[in-house]
Scaffold this active site. Structure first.
Site, PDB file in Angstrom:
ATOM      1  N   TYR A 165       0.816  -1.215   0.000  1.00  0.00           N
ATOM      2  CA  TYR A 165       0.000   0.000   0.000  1.00  0.00           C
ATOM      3  C   TYR A 165       0.849   1.263   0.000  1.00  0.00           C
ATOM      4  CZ  TYR A 165      -3.958  -2.924   0.851  1.00  0.00           C
ATOM      5  OH  TYR A 165      -4.917  -3.874   0.714  1.00  0.00           O
ATOM      6  N   ASP A 206      -2.739 -18.208   3.961  1.00  0.00           N
ATOM      7  CA  ASP A 206      -3.716 -19.067   3.277  1.00  0.00           C
ATOM      8  C   ASP A 206      -4.357 -20.042   4.255  1.00  0.00           C
ATOM      9  OD1 ASP A 206      -0.886 -19.452   2.827  1.00  0.00           O
ATOM     10  OD2 ASP A 206      -1.360 -21.405   2.009  1.00  0.00           O
ATOM     11  N   ASP A 257      -6.356  -6.728   4.868  1.00  0.00           N
ATOM     12  CA  ASP A 257      -7.419  -6.231   3.991  1.00  0.00           C
ATOM     13  C   ASP A 257      -8.324  -7.391   3.577  1.00  0.00           C
ATOM     14  OD1 ASP A 257      -8.923  -4.748   2.254  1.00  0.00           O
ATOM     15  OD2 ASP A 257      -7.268  -4.069   1.014  1.00  0.00           O
ATOM     16  N   LYS A 299       2.722 -14.379   5.270  1.00  0.00           N
ATOM     17  CA  LYS A 299       2.978 -15.292   4.148  1.00  0.00           C
ATOM     18  C   LYS A 299       4.491 -15.479   4.047  1.00  0.00           C
ATOM     19  CE  LYS A 299       1.643 -17.644   0.559  1.00  0.00           C
ATOM     20  NZ  LYS A 299       1.147 -18.999   0.765  1.00  0.00           N
TER      21      LYS A 299
END
Ligand code: NAP
Length: 416
Positions: free
Chosen positions: A162, A283, A307, A229
């Site tokens: 972002y 995930d 998000d 991640k």
């Protein structure tokens, strides 16, 4: 004339201040509000009624919010003129008065103007986006047991993809950057490609994780899960996990147990009064929230994971219509609707004000007016249980009474 050009500071209110990192709240605090675009005015009028009545009831008229209107979005254009989507004095007023609440704002399209929400977060360094997600009985949900989910998400708000450092495929900048990387770091990025940069720092991670752990401790929550991640992006997302654990051990050593320690030192049994710090790969976390939601409590994530995860989690308990949110720093907090302006319903007195009302509950808790917040939450629950709801819920509920935005607010007040 005060120092603001268009903002009228209420004469019957006093400023909330921050003293040694703690809020000092008078009985008549000035709180800034941005009504919002599209359905914003309908939602704001309904929400304000609920807030004022709850405060009056909770404190027998001894406390009262002195609302101060500030402007952003389309209303700012009409007050300040062309292109003034986010006037400087709006930002100054939020900084000075420290607490604000806002309805949804239109994102200007074209003309190089960025999302007002993203701009507000960045200029005020509101580094944590806080989203509590829990189920209110009777709300239509796609899950079999939606009540099992009760989490508070802390999303890092200022870093990650972002940061806006992106170069379009085929441009000179993109080609220059790619050639530099290919040559100096022995990589093989295809030309042309679009490229973006994902900066994540220990500074940004630590302050976010610290806020999440502090919240968990002050609200008797059981765990804080770092969602990353890191199996793929080792030096950004993986570092988020490592820095998160490092911060937890450095600042909260006697109050936390990590998942490793739980097994190596405590035989899998959580010691009384401590908070478990664990981590999950992003995930897997999406599966976990669907399959074993009750194993999660406070969740801390980098910007992009947060998000996705906050909207997915909100869907499990019935969607964004009822999801509250806040963006906070050490000194400033903006509470806000998580949905958009729903422009097709503007002025129809139709949409669900639940998101702003529950954001207001968060705000009242934040300023220490918990009793008023609890009154609202209880009355809102009762109203939904009685199936007195706006169109979005009514269309999914059997035997519901569909009411307008303003009527929903009045129903909440009468159920207080
Ligand atoms: P949206 O305004 O959230 O609306 C999409 C749909 O969600 C609506 O058509 C409606 O569904 C439902 N919805 C939204 N708010 C609702 C409410 N209060 N009660 C009941 N249903 C509600 O998303 P959008 O149409 O993509 O965006 C419109 C504008 O809002 C854009 O300018 C966007 O940039 C901006 N936006 C602002 C924020 C913010 O300020 N925080 C956030 C997101 C988007 P049905 O059609 O099924 O009735």
């Amino acid at each position: 004339m005060g120092k603001f050009k268009k903002i009228t500071v209420p004469s019957d209110g006093e400023k909330i201040t921050v003293v040694n990192g703690k809020l000092k709240v008078p009985d008549n605090p000035v709180i800034a509000f941005i009504e919002g675009d599209g359905t914003g005015p309908d939602i704001w009028n309904a929400s304000k009624l609920v807030f004022d009545e709850a405060v009056k009831k909770a404190y027998n008229g001894k406390k009262k919010i002195a609302w101060m209107e500030i402007y952003a979005g389309e209303k700012a254009l009409s007050v300040y003129g062309k292109n003034k989507w986010l006037p400087e004095e709006t930002v100054d007023a939020i900084r000075e008065y420290t607490v604000a609440i806002k309805g949804p704002l239109t994102t200007p399209i074209g003309g190089g103007i960025r999302s007002l929400n993203v701009t507000l977060r960045q200029v005020l360094d509101l580094f944590a986006c806080v989203r509590p997600v829990k189920y209110y009985s009777g709300v239509p949900s796609p899950m079999k047991a939606p009540q099992k989910l009760n989490i508070v998400l802390y999303r890092e708000n200022t870093e990650d993809v972002y940061s806006g450092i992106e170069f379009k495929s085929g441009t000179d900048e993109a080609e220059k950057l790619i050639k530099y990387i290919n040559k100096n770091f022995n990589k093989n990025i295809r030309i042309p490609s679009g490229v973006g940069i994902k900066p994540m720092s220990e500074f940004g991670t630590a302050r976010l994780v610290k806020k999440a752990i502090e919240y968990a401790l002050s609200h008797n929550r059981k765990s804080v899960t770092l969602v990353h991640k890191g199996n793929i992006m080792k030096f950004t997302e993986g570092a988020f996990r490592d820095w998160g654990y490092k911060l937890a051990k450095a600042e909260f050593r006697d109050k936390i147990v990590t998942e490793d320690e739980l097994w190596s030192e405590h035989n899998g049994k959580m010691p009384e009064g401590k908070i478990l710090i664990k981590d999950r790969i992003a995930d897997s976390m999406f599966q976990q929230l669907l399959l074993r939601p009750d194993e999660y409590d406070v969740v801390a994530t980098p910007n992009l994971n947060g998000d996705y995860l906050s909207d997915a989690a909100a869907a499990q308990v019935g969607g964004l219509g009822m999801a509250p949110g806040a963006n906070i720093s050490y000194s400033t907090a903006i509470f806000e609707a998580t949905h958009g302006t729903a422009p097709k319903y503007a002025g129809l007195d139709k949409v669900n004000p639940g998101s702003v009302i529950l954001s207001g509950v968060m705000m009242l808790e934040y300023i220490g007016w918990k009793k008023a917040g609890r009154l609202i939450e209880k009355a809102l629950k009762k109203t939904i249980k009685l199936k007195v709801v706006t169109y979005d819920f009514a269309r999914q509920m059997k035997g519901a009474t569909e009411v307008k935005t303003s009527e929903f607010a009045k129903a909440i007040v009468s159920n207080m």
